[in-house]
Design a protein around this motif. Structure first.
Motif, mmCIF file in Angstrom:
data_model
loop_
_atom_site.group_PDB
_atom_site.id
_atom_site.type_symbol
_atom_site.label_atom_id
_atom_site.label_comp_id
_atom_site.label_asym_id
_atom_site.label_seq_id
_atom_site.Cartn_x
_atom_site.Cartn_y
_atom_site.Cartn_z
ATOM 1 N N SER A 44 75.880 -5.363 11.470
ATOM 2 C CA SER A 44 75.098 -4.741 12.548
ATOM 3 C C SER A 44 74.354 -3.562 11.929
ATOM 4 O O SER A 44 74.890 -2.462 11.831
ATOM 5 C CB SER A 44 76.028 -4.243 13.654
ATOM 6 N N LYS B 222 65.380 -5.117 11.072
ATOM 7 C CA LYS B 222 65.059 -6.459 11.543
ATOM 8 C C LYS B 222 64.222 -7.175 10.492
ATOM 9 O O LYS B 222 63.372 -6.580 9.854
ATOM 10 C CB LYS B 222 64.274 -6.377 12.867
ATOM 11 N N PRO C 288 70.544 -1.426 11.774
ATOM 12 C CA PRO C 288 69.295 -1.294 12.549
ATOM 13 C C PRO C 288 68.064 -1.706 11.744
ATOM 14 O O PRO C 288 67.092 -0.961 11.677
ATOM 15 C CB PRO C 288 69.275 0.201 12.901
ATOM 16 N N LYS D 153 73.236 4.452 9.210
ATOM 17 C CA LYS D 153 72.714 3.542 10.241
ATOM 18 C C LYS D 153 72.159 4.353 11.418
ATOM 19 O O LYS D 153 71.075 4.065 11.931
ATOM 20 C CB LYS D 153 73.821 2.594 10.720
ATOM 21 N N GLU D 154 72.924 5.375 11.780
ATOM 22 C CA GLU D 154 72.491 6.183 12.922
ATOM 23 C C GLU D 154 71.187 6.898 12.575
ATOM 24 O O GLU D 154 70.243 6.943 13.366
ATOM 25 C CB GLU D 154 73.597 7.216 13.219
ATOM 26 N N TRP E 252 62.863 9.463 10.103
ATOM 27 C CA TRP E 252 63.792 9.733 8.994
ATOM 28 C C TRP E 252 63.057 9.707 7.658
ATOM 29 O O TRP E 252 61.998 9.092 7.524
ATOM 30 C CB TRP E 252 64.935 8.715 9.004
ATOM 31 N N SER F 215 67.983 4.886 12.586
ATOM 32 C CA SER F 215 67.569 4.381 13.901
ATOM 33 C C SER F 215 66.526 5.314 14.500
ATOM 34 O O SER F 215 65.734 4.912 15.349
ATOM 35 C CB SER F 215 68.756 4.304 14.857
ATOM 36 N N SER F 216 66.559 6.613 14.077
ATOM 37 C CA SER F 216 65.561 7.539 14.620
ATOM 38 C C SER F 216 64.213 7.240 13.971
ATOM 39 O O SER F 216 64.144 6.579 12.946
ATOM 40 C CB SER F 216 65.974 8.981 14.323
ATOM 41 N N SER F 217 63.132 7.748 14.565
ATOM 42 C CA SER F 217 61.815 7.295 14.090
ATOM 43 C C SER F 217 61.339 8.069 12.865
ATOM 44 O O SER F 217 60.610 7.553 12.037
ATOM 45 C CB SER F 217 60.790 7.432 15.214
#
Length: 1230
Positions: free
Chosen positions: A1106, A1110, A1108, A1028-1029, A1036, A1032-1034
């Motif tokens: 939860s 959408k 990241p 997940k972490e 990956w 979240s970075s752009s």
């Protein structure tokens, strides 16, 4: 999307888990289909519209559809709603999805081809619909007429639905044979009568001359002689199938036309001004053949020679040449088929009434005995093509069964409605007449005792007779059936065991030595007809019934292992392939023959062979094999022979053993071709190649050589005195064929000489300058002399041969003649074509190499196209052959894996060694997944060890073994045993290692050891938080997170579905769904990408998580993928193509950056298993992924009712291991 409504309620129930039961997937695979011919009884039995055409056999309608990509017609579906003879068919002129058909039970049906269902039925019409036709002027009205009239008009829907009578059309002097409406003038109809009133379009039914009349002149415009056997009926389409074959060619400098308009006709001379409009005629012939003839190009677009047109009562493989299958039919003929090409090679003279039964002569006698309904029995010599013997002991009574003894080839038994079972010698001397109290329907010779025969009788009893005594009383009478007994069959492997099938719907197993019925198999809901013992597994029995199904039984406990619903009517005959015991054929009242593979029923056995287990786990004796619970063992002659041959070999027998068993287990259709190519690649001597090698896909180093010798053969063969049976080409045809081959080989002079011999001077002359100008002059001289003698002046110009290979190859490829393209390209590579170079400046001497390069590229291109054509046709093995032929080993292996031929891929890959290694390892991994989930058996030690053995065949397989151990559900002791076998630390030790790695901050090791410990759920939060972490970075990439996610997905199912893991489970499912969608894009699994995105969005919407991700972001990605990929493959229907917007291009570019390349070469592209294109008659399944009807094999999900196609299931499981129902269960379709 529609599909989500099916399964949305699973997403609501968070903790749905009912143990690991997996709904039974159909085990028996359909691998071949022989379609019926067109019936000769009625006139109005073919129709067409747009790019489909259909014809009627007696009880089924076959619908063919144009495949635009290859410009060829493929069988699309079979409609078998009628229970009585079909009389007429008419396609709806304004809706290409609908046709109407009528049958002799006064029934008219409107059928929707696209949805494969009945739209409307009109029952008990007044009189039988002898001909029918849609009204051109009404939207939904069908008119039909009985023989003497009147004409009825049925309005199907709307306010005035119902039937009205056309007032003037009745009390004719002659029967109506056909009628048609005028296409423009409202309500104008023309009726054709038996006494020959002329219609505008007429076919002479005597010799098969198609006359095309032009109404303003009295002579026919064109006479086309098509076929000797005479026309039966005709139907013309004036809109030609629009799109011709088109390829997205890599070089854009030459123009590829994929015009959607017909090409404008060239300007014509006055004489030709009445040329044909571009049209096609659907032609049906008196022998059941069907063709689609292109009248403009004067060639067949589709031609299928003779087929049975009625119920097929019996089918048998030839004992000494199992590539031949004989069928006996209600239409009074026996036909012999080549099962590799599915074409008819011989047909009996016919007119025998109904043929109920057939039996091959033992050995190589090349005769078939047949039993008829009123003309007694006969022996037909296939090679001579005539009846050599007749038996009339039963008078005019029907003979239901005939059986030629294989232990004593002089004896033939028949049983008849007169209550006698007669045994006579082949020259007609009666040895025994056994009288029964009622009609006798079945008889079978014992396989162990040549003097013993069993019969099935109408009085519900089974009798056994012993011929060595003079008594005419039975030795044993078995009673128990409650209705008449039909067939009886002795077990080939268990002495004294026989089975009988009855009208009471049951099959009984009798033990002759104990005088008892030892088992009753009940499950059929109608009389049982076909019966077949498997010749290798002593307890496997297959039965066919009037309930339209085939059932496979384990006779030890009487369990039904599988039920096959694909036939559309009663199943009459079943037969086992002599050298491939797990291939069987069935025949039915739906007038088809289907080929099946039973191999999936014995998966563990197949894997024992691959894993190189000992002989004891492969081959057994009958007594051991029939004990309850024993895994399947081979007990038959074929497997014993293989074992003997393997044991004779010196050196490493593994390769040969894999090859022989692979051929023994695979269905026909390419596996031997594949192994021949493997032998060529691994350096075997060419002289060891079998004779039929040159008939299949050859390795390129042989292609030109073999085709040259074939051309020589064709020129030397003179016709034998009797001609050569049906369909044997005339001498002219042979010479023409030879000439065509020479032309493709670049041997122009030979072509010219043959053309001269055939009298086709113009062709010879126009090509002759390609040899030399001198030769051309000489020919001109000879021709001129001849023309002066004959006083003729009609010389028509033809095309001139140029040496432009590229143009030629592309021309062939555009027309869909891929095999021709391949031959030409290869001949060019070997330097046989005269190419006209542009002279190069002196300095560069390597121009020839450049051409060589060019041709090589062409060759690879032609091969690729041919392979793709086979693959799309459901022949993954032949597609692999095409790539092996040009030494593309990796791609060939990839095709086998994409066709889910995993066992074959491992066998072939093992033999090919290093070049195939990466693909072999992937196939082993997928096979191990199959073992890990074999229903109910995985906990058993055998399966667990099999999976481990397969993985241990991969070098550096520690990670795969970790996944196996992590997933294995068992008690602590068993798990530790498995750890030891896989050389991994014990469970307790793993816990310690995990904690150490965690302290050191080594993420991957932490997850790995936690999964192997007694608390694997501890790995979930650690791994999921990291992923997940990371995402979240752009910037990956997929390759960083996939290994961790993949490892986590192997957590034991019972831990994953625990209540305490709910949140972690949902997050894992969502991440696997999203990553699966990305992988599916990388692998070009077009059909499941939208479903994976939708699945992920639904989970996000319905579960508390939860993550990241959408939902808006997901749909944006999906739209960008759609927009950017549809430009590369616009589908034939959607002409409204909108280019992607800039923002979509951006999104898609970012996606591709994340994905990187697929590491395995050639594995990219959709999966397509054998039989994917064969229509099934059974319940039409709707896929819960796409909402569309499933063609080909179906995969049932764990709720026991949702289905997806097997192809989609395989692709899904390769990119996302969890079921589409969101339950957290793993999917295992392999």
């Amino acid at each position: 999307m529609a599909w989500m409504t099916y399964i949305s309620h699973w997403f609501e129930q968070d903790d749905w888990y009912e143990g690991l039961q997996r709904a039974n997937m159909s085990q028996v695979r359909q691998v071949g289909l022989l379609a019926a011919g067109c019936q000769p009884w009625n006139k109005d039995v073919c129709a067409a519209n747009g790019d489909r055409f259909a014809y009627c056999a007696t009880l089924a309608i076959y619908v063919y559809q144009l495949d635009h990509r290859y410009n060829e017609f493929k069988l699309h579906s079979i409609m078998s709603e009628h229970k009585k003879t079909i009389t007429a068919i008419s396609w709806c002129p304004h809706n290409p999805d609908l046709f109407a058909s009528g049958s002799t039970d006064n029934l008219v049906i409107i059928w929707n081809v696209a949805e494969q269902k009945v739209i409307a039925k009109l029952d008990n019409t007044k009189g039988m619909p002898a001909s029918l036709s849609w009204c051109w002027n009404e939207d939904d009205a069908v008119a039909f007429a009985s023989h003497r009239g009147p004409l009825f008009i049925w309005t199907i829907s709307g306010p005035d639905s119902g039937v009205i009578v056309h007032k003037d059309t009745h009390s004719f002097l002659s029967d109506i044979s056909i009628f048609r409406w005028h296409t423009q003038k409202r309500g104008k109809v023309v009726l054709g009568h038996i006494d020959g009133s002329l219609s505008i379009f007429q076919a002479d039914s005597q010799v098969g001359v198609l006359r095309i009349w032009n109404v303003s002149r009295t002579t026919p415009v064109d006479n086309i002689k098509l076929k000797k056997t005479g026309f039966h009926c005709l139907h013309v389409l004036n809109s030609p199938p629009r799109k011709k074959f088109s390829i997205q060619s890599p070089t854009k400098n030459h123009y590829t036309s994929s015009t959607s308009e017909a090409v404008p006709p060239p300007t014509l001379t006055q004489n030709q001004a009445f040329s044909l409009p571009p049209g096609h005629a659907v032609c049906c012939f008196l022998d059941g053949g069907v063709g689609l003839y292109d009248m403009g190009a004067k060639k067949w677009d589709f031609l299928r020679d003779l087929g049975h047109v009625e119920t097929i009562f019996d089918c048998k493989f030839k004992p000494d040449d199992p590539n031949l299958l004989a069928t006996a039919s209600f239409d009074g003929t026996i036909k012999v088929w080549d099962i590799n090409t599915l074409t008819a090679v011989y047909t009996s003279p016919g007119n025998e009434g109904v043929i109920y039964s057939l039996s091959w002569a033992p050995g190589d006698l090349n005769c078939i005995a047949g039993a008829t309904s009123r003309n007694g029995a006969f022996i037909w010599d296939i090679k001579k093509g005539k009846m050599v013997q007749r038996f009339n002991e039963h008078g005019k009574n029907g003979i239901f069964c005939i059986s030629w003894s294989h232990k004593d080839s002089k004896r033939i038994a028949t049983c008849s409605g007169d209550g006698y079972c007669v045994i006579r010698t082949i020259d007609g001397k009666v040895l025994h007449k056994y009288k029964h109290p009622a009609a006798v329907f079945g008889c079978d010779w014992s396989q162990n005792n040549k003097d013993m025969i069993a019969t099935g009788c109408e009085d519900k009893n089974v009798r056994v007779y012993y011929m060595a005594t003079s008594s005419d009383q039975p030795l044993k009478v078995f009673s128990g059936h409650t209705e008449k007994v039909f067939h009886v069959r002795w077990s080939p492997l268990r002495e004294g065991i026989l089975c009988s099938g009855s009208d009471d719907g049951s099959v009984r197993i009798w033990d002759y030595t104990q005088d008892a019925c030892i088992n009753i198999l009940s499950g059929h809901t109608a009389p049982v007809r076909g019966l077949m013992w498997n010749t290798e597994i002593p307890y496997l029995l297959v039965s066919g019934s009037w309930d339209y199904t085939i059932k496979v039984w384990d006779t030890r406990e009487g369990a039904c292992l599988d039920t096959v619903y694909d036939h559309g009517a009663d199943v009459y005959g079943l037969t086992c392939h002599p050298s491939r015991p797990f291939t069987m054929a069935s025949c039915s009242r739906d007038s088809t023959v289907r080929l099946w593979s039973l191999t999936p029923l014995i998966t563990p056995l197949q894997i024992n062979i691959l894993a190189d287990r000992s002989w004891e786990e492969i081959i057994g004796n009958t007594d051991g094999a029939i004990e309850h619970g024993t895994p399947p063992l081979l007990c038959g002659k074929v497997s014993r022979d293989i074992k003997q041959e393997v044991e004779k070999l010196t050196g490493n027998p593994r390769m040969k053993k894999l090859r022989w068993f692979s051929e023994f287990l695979s269905p026909p259709g390419g596996s031997d071709n594949l192994w021949n190519l493997v032998a060529v690649i691994t350096g075997q001597d060419d002289s060891l190649l079998p004779q039929n090698y040159s008939k299949g896909i050859m390795h390129l180093k042989h292609l030109v050589k073999f085709r040259t010798s074939e051309a020589q053969e064709l020129t030397t063969v003179k016709m034998s005195k009797f001609g050569g049976g049906i369909g044997v080409p005339t001498k002219e045809e042979r010479l023409k064929e030879a000439a065509e081959i020479y032309l493709r080989l670049g041997q122009i002079q030979r072509y010219c000489e043959l053309m001269v011999e055939l009298g086709e001077w113009d062709k010879a002359l126009s090509v002759a300058p390609g040899v030399s100008v001198k030769y051309w002059k000489k020919l001109m001289q000879r021709r001129a002399d001849q023309l002066i003698q004959e006083d003729k002046d009609d010389v028509i110009p033809y095309c001139i041969a140029i040496g432009d290979v590229k143009k030629l190859v592309n021309f062939f490829m555009l027309r869909g003649q891929l095999k021709e393209a391949l031959l030409v390209a290869q001949a060019a590579c070997e330097g046989n074509m005269q190419t006209f170079h542009v002279p190069t400046p002196k300095g560069s001497s390597h121009s020839d190499d450049i051409y060589k390069e060019d041709f090589n590229e062409l060759l690879q291109e032609a091969c690729k196209e041919l392979a793709e054509w086979y693959f799309q046709d459901g022949h993954a093995v032949l597609a692999a052959c095409c790539h092996l032929a040009v030494d593309n080993i990796e791609v060939a292996m990839a095709y086998l894996i994409r066709g889910n031929e995993l066992e074959l891929a491992v066998s072939v890959g093992t033999v090919l060694g290093e070049p195939a290694a990466s693909a072999t390892h992937y196939a082993l991994e997928l096979l191990a997944r199959k073992c890990m989930m074999v229903p109910t058996c995985f906990p058993s030690v055998g399966y667990r060890n099999l999976a481990a053995d397969l993985l241990l065949m991969i070098p550096d397989s520690e990670l795969q073994l970790v996944k196996l151990c992590a997933f294995y559900p068992g008690c602590m002791e068993e798990i530790n045993d498995l750890h030891a076998k896989c050389k991994l630390p014990t469970v307790e030790e793993c816990m310690r290692l995990a904690e150490m790695a965690h302290a050191d901050g080594n993420l991957f090791e932490t997850i790995k050891y936690y999964l192997l410990s007694q608390e694997p759920e501890k790995a979930l939060p650690i791994g999921i938080d990291f992923i997940k972490e990371y995402i979240s970075s752009s910037n990956w990439t997929l390759d960083t997170i996939y290994p961790i996610l993949d490892l986590l997905s192997y957590i034991r199912t019972e831990k994953l579905v625990l209540h305490t893991c709910t949140e972690a489970r949902n997050e894992l499912l969502i991440l696997c769904g999203y990553v699966g969608a990305l992988l599916a894009i990388r692998r070009q699994y077009q059909s499941i990408v939208p479903a994976l995105y939708e699945y992920t969005s639904q989970l996000l919407k319905r579960r508390k998580v939860s993550v990241p991700l959408k939902i808006e972001h997901l749909s944006e990605e999906l739209d960008a993928w759609r927009a950017c990929t549809q430009s590369t493959n616009p589908s034939s229907e959607e002409s409204s193509y909108t280019p992607p917007s800039d923002s979509q291009r951006m999104v898609y570019a970012t996606l591709l950056k994340r994905l990187k390349e697929e590491p395995l070469r050639g594995i990219v592209g959709p999966d397509y298993v054998t039989g994917s294109n064969l229509p099934s008659h059974s319940d039409i399944h709707i896929s819960c992924l796409t909402g569309l009807k499933i063609q080909g094999p179906v995969f049932l999900l764990e709720d026991g009712k949702s289905t997806i196609s097997l192809n989609d299931a395989l692709m899904w499981a390769k990119v996302n291991p969890f079921s589409p129902l969101g339950t957290g269960l793993r999917l295992n379709p392999f």
